[in-house]
Design a protein around this motif. Sequence first.
Motif, mmCIF file in Angstrom:
data_model
loop_
_atom_site.group_PDB
_atom_site.id
_atom_site.type_symbol
_atom_site.label_atom_id
_atom_site.label_comp_id
_atom_site.label_asym_id
_atom_site.label_seq_id
_atom_site.Cartn_x
_atom_site.Cartn_y
_atom_site.Cartn_z
ATOM 1 N N ILE A 36 45.990 -82.363 -76.597
ATOM 2 C CA ILE A 36 47.219 -81.581 -76.697
ATOM 3 C C ILE A 36 47.677 -81.189 -75.298
ATOM 4 O O ILE A 36 46.896 -80.657 -74.507
ATOM 5 C CB ILE A 36 47.009 -80.323 -77.553
ATOM 6 N N VAL A 37 48.924 -81.479 -74.997
ATOM 7 C CA VAL A 37 49.505 -81.104 -73.708
ATOM 8 C C VAL A 37 50.733 -80.242 -73.989
ATOM 9 O O VAL A 37 51.621 -80.645 -74.741
ATOM 10 C CB VAL A 37 49.895 -82.344 -72.878
ATOM 11 N N THR A 38 50.766 -79.061 -73.406
ATOM 12 C CA THR A 38 51.885 -78.157 -73.623
ATOM 13 C C THR A 38 52.692 -77.978 -72.345
ATOM 14 O O THR A 38 52.138 -77.977 -71.237
ATOM 15 C CB THR A 38 51.421 -76.758 -74.109
ATOM 16 N N GLY A 39 54.003 -77.811 -72.503
ATOM 17 C CA GLY A 39 54.883 -77.384 -71.422
ATOM 18 C C GLY A 39 55.494 -76.054 -71.814
ATOM 19 O O GLY A 39 55.261 -75.546 -72.917
ATOM 20 N N PHE A 40 56.295 -75.491 -70.931
ATOM 21 C CA PHE A 40 56.939 -74.205 -71.205
ATOM 22 C C PHE A 40 58.453 -74.344 -71.271
ATOM 23 O O PHE A 40 59.045 -75.219 -70.633
ATOM 24 C CB PHE A 40 56.588 -73.176 -70.128
ATOM 25 N N GLY A 41 59.061 -73.449 -72.027
ATOM 26 C CA GLY A 41 60.503 -73.384 -72.120
ATOM 27 C C GLY A 41 61.104 -72.704 -70.899
ATOM 28 O O GLY A 41 60.404 -72.314 -69.964
ATOM 29 N N PRO A 42 62.421 -72.551 -70.889
ATOM 30 C CA PRO A 42 63.106 -71.970 -69.731
ATOM 31 C C PRO A 42 62.784 -70.502 -69.525
ATOM 32 O O PRO A 42 62.462 -69.771 -70.464
ATOM 33 C CB PRO A 42 64.590 -72.175 -70.075
ATOM 34 N N PHE A 43 62.872 -70.084 -68.255
ATOM 35 C CA PHE A 43 62.745 -68.663 -67.900
ATOM 36 C C PHE A 43 63.304 -68.467 -66.501
ATOM 37 O O PHE A 43 63.272 -69.377 -65.670
ATOM 38 C CB PHE A 43 61.278 -68.202 -67.950
ATOM 39 N N GLY A 44 63.809 -67.282 -66.250
ATOM 40 C CA GLY A 44 64.287 -66.941 -64.920
ATOM 41 C C GLY A 44 65.218 -67.985 -64.345
ATOM 42 O O GLY A 44 66.184 -68.415 -64.985
ATOM 43 N N SER A 45 64.905 -68.425 -63.125
ATOM 44 C CA SER A 45 65.738 -69.419 -62.452
ATOM 45 C C SER A 45 65.474 -70.832 -62.946
ATOM 46 O O SER A 45 66.193 -71.764 -62.591
ATOM 47 C CB SER A 45 65.502 -69.360 -60.931
ATOM 48 N N HIS A 46 64.452 -70.981 -63.778
ATOM 49 C CA HIS A 46 64.082 -72.309 -64.285
ATOM 50 C C HIS A 46 64.777 -72.567 -65.632
ATOM 51 O O HIS A 46 64.142 -72.580 -66.688
ATOM 52 C CB HIS A 46 62.569 -72.431 -64.422
ATOM 53 N N SER A 47 66.092 -72.742 -65.576
ATOM 54 C CA SER A 47 66.847 -72.994 -66.812
ATOM 55 C C SER A 47 66.465 -74.337 -67.422
ATOM 56 O O SER A 47 66.602 -74.549 -68.630
ATOM 57 C CB SER A 47 68.352 -72.950 -66.528
ATOM 58 N N VAL A 48 66.008 -75.259 -66.585
ATOM 59 C CA VAL A 48 65.368 -76.488 -67.038
ATOM 60 C C VAL A 48 63.945 -76.437 -66.503
ATOM 61 O O VAL A 48 63.728 -76.489 -65.293
ATOM 62 C CB VAL A 48 66.090 -77.748 -66.516
ATOM 63 N N ASN A 49 62.989 -76.282 -67.404
ATOM 64 C CA ASN A 49 61.609 -76.111 -66.966
ATOM 65 C C ASN A 49 60.975 -77.478 -66.727
ATOM 66 O O ASN A 49 60.820 -78.285 -67.646
ATOM 67 C CB ASN A 49 60.829 -75.330 -68.020
ATOM 68 N N ALA A 50 60.593 -77.737 -65.484
ATOM 69 C CA ALA A 50 60.027 -79.040 -65.108
ATOM 70 C C ALA A 50 58.781 -79.378 -65.906
ATOM 71 O O ALA A 50 58.491 -80.558 -66.139
ATOM 72 C CB ALA A 50 59.708 -79.051 -63.612
ATOM 73 N N SER A 51 58.039 -78.362 -66.342
ATOM 74 C CA SER A 51 56.804 -78.641 -67.082
ATOM 75 C C SER A 51 57.102 -79.333 -68.405
ATOM 76 O O SER A 51 56.460 -80.337 -68.750
ATOM 77 C CB SER A 51 56.006 -77.355 -67.313
ATOM 78 N N SER A 52 58.075 -78.833 -69.145
ATOM 79 C CA SER A 52 58.412 -79.462 -70.427
ATOM 80 C C SER A 52 59.045 -80.832 -70.236
ATOM 81 O O SER A 52 58.792 -81.757 -71.008
ATOM 82 C CB SER A 52 59.347 -78.566 -71.242
ATOM 83 N N VAL A 53 59.873 -80.973 -69.196
ATOM 84 C CA VAL A 53 60.486 -82.273 -68.920
ATOM 85 C C VAL A 53 59.400 -83.298 -68.606
ATOM 86 O O VAL A 53 59.402 -84.417 -69.127
ATOM 87 C CB VAL A 53 61.487 -82.173 -67.755
ATOM 88 N N ALA A 54 58.437 -82.925 -67.772
ATOM 89 C CA ALA A 54 57.353 -83.837 -67.404
ATOM 90 C C ALA A 54 56.463 -84.168 -68.597
ATOM 91 O O ALA A 54 56.035 -85.313 -68.776
ATOM 92 C CB ALA A 54 56.527 -83.222 -66.281
ATOM 93 N N VAL A 55 56.195 -83.172 -69.429
ATOM 94 C CA VAL A 55 55.343 -83.390 -70.606
ATOM 95 C C VAL A 55 56.033 -84.305 -71.611
ATOM 96 O O VAL A 55 55.403 -85.193 -72.202
ATOM 97 C CB VAL A 55 54.949 -82.038 -71.235
#
Length: 202
Positions: free
Chosen positions: A9-28
Amino acid sequence: MPSTKRKVIVTGFGPFGSHSVNASSVAVRKLKEEGLKNDRVELMVTELPVEYDTVKDSVPQLWKQHEPLLVVHVGVSGIATELTLEQQAHNDGYDKMDVMGKCPQTQCCVEDRDKNCVLVSGIDMERVCTAVNTAGIKVKARVSHDPGRYLCDFSYFSSLHISDRNAAFIHVPPLDMPYTASQLAEGLRVAINKMIEQVADR
């Protein structure tokens, strides 16, 4: 016929603060699209919201429902310039508000553990780091011992509390600073496959 492969299982995170596009979820998501290229396991991905209460409920549910071989949480760090492999996580210090304007009342992740508890992953991140840095890919990696006392650290401690031998956390830099989503996914693939080697051989 049901799959007999163990789940990763690999999880990313949704948007927060200045990260309106969260690179973690895009990469995952890109990793899911391109695959781990590992016949030993079945890859599952999911996005966690940047909310303490939801993460506190969701992470144990993932472990209980899927009995995974490995759980890797991925988050974005605005100061990272490479894959950052986190070796440990902390139980206390969670005083920064989440996207709902909340933080844990006790500022702790797991109430029935010592407040100052630090959990170390049984996965040797130095070995994972070497694998990434010698893979002949553009992405480079480093090892860190401080995931940051926000939802990244919080999610990691939650998983280590359940299984400190089968949990990991990777910070990625923001998109195109300097790596594309595909390059980040490639780095994640190398790192996660090296982690799988470690946990599968026990």
